[in-house]
Design an enzyme around this catalytic site. Sequence first.
Site, mmCIF file in Angstrom:
data_model
loop_
_atom_site.group_PDB
_atom_site.id
_atom_site.type_symbol
_atom_site.label_atom_id
_atom_site.label_comp_id
_atom_site.label_asym_id
_atom_site.label_seq_id
_atom_site.Cartn_x
_atom_site.Cartn_y
_atom_site.Cartn_z
ATOM 1 N N ASP A 1 29.325 0.301 -1.091
ATOM 2 C CA ASP A 1 28.420 -0.822 -1.356
ATOM 3 C C ASP A 1 29.252 -2.053 -1.674
ATOM 4 O O ASP A 1 30.284 -1.955 -2.354
ATOM 5 C CB ASP A 1 27.492 -0.501 -2.531
ATOM 6 C CG ASP A 1 26.477 0.583 -2.186
ATOM 7 O OD1 ASP A 1 26.164 0.751 -0.987
ATOM 8 O OD2 ASP A 1 25.999 1.262 -3.109
ATOM 9 N N ASP B 1 21.561 -0.128 3.817
ATOM 10 C CA ASP B 1 20.441 -0.260 2.883
ATOM 11 C C ASP B 1 19.472 -1.353 3.335
ATOM 12 O O ASP B 1 18.248 -1.201 3.200
ATOM 13 C CB ASP B 1 20.968 -0.575 1.482
ATOM 14 C CG ASP B 1 21.790 0.567 0.906
ATOM 15 O OD1 ASP B 1 21.556 1.717 1.296
ATOM 16 O OD2 ASP B 1 22.666 0.298 0.062
#
Length: 233
Positions: free
Chosen positions: A132, A148
């Site tokens: 991330d 995402d």
Amino acid sequence: MSEGAAAVAVPRHRAQALMLLVLAVVVYAADQLSKNWVVEHLPEGRTVPVLGEFLQWHFVRNPGAAFSFATGATWVFTILAAVVLAAVLWQIRRLGSRSWAVFFALLLGGVAGNLTDRLIREPGFPVGHVIDFISTPWMMPAIYNVADIGIVSAMILFVLISLLGLPIDGGPRVRSRERQEDRDDESRPDDAQSEDPQSDDPRSDGSHPDEPSSDEPSSDEPRSDDPRSEGTR
């Protein structure tokens, strides 16, 4: 389904499936390429401003789900991602709607991107940590990635598709079809009235056509104006 309709449905199905696969590959490639760049060029755990407070890079390795939920059950999310991936590929055979194709493409590309991290990245198969790096503090405190974004966009599109009643096979809207059926039911004549034999029968009083009317004298009784009636008195 007629032969003409089937001939039209097959090319449409192929076109939607091709669009799904192309878009899914684009989402997947963008996710993996951006993650590889992050691993090679960004310091882990440090915030790098891109557009001030609006957009920042912040490289973290996430062993759990969104918001670092269930960090000790990485293998569970690996299994769930594999199940979702298989379900999406199975649904392609029914695909005929462009909206559904976009939904499945975003979902397929996003799920495949995060699943790849769990399979090949540290600490290893099948509990790899997801990369991330996108931070938008003004919008949410979570740090996320391109996969995402694809998954969340797919969920938003799914809600819209459900509200509009768009079928996956590309047919007419479910709600429009229901409204048309309601209008057909309202315009249909009353079955009881149309099937009543007495409504159009002039002999609706129940009398038989061969039976003499009660107002006419019987042929066996002499009439008052018959000359033979006087002779018999």
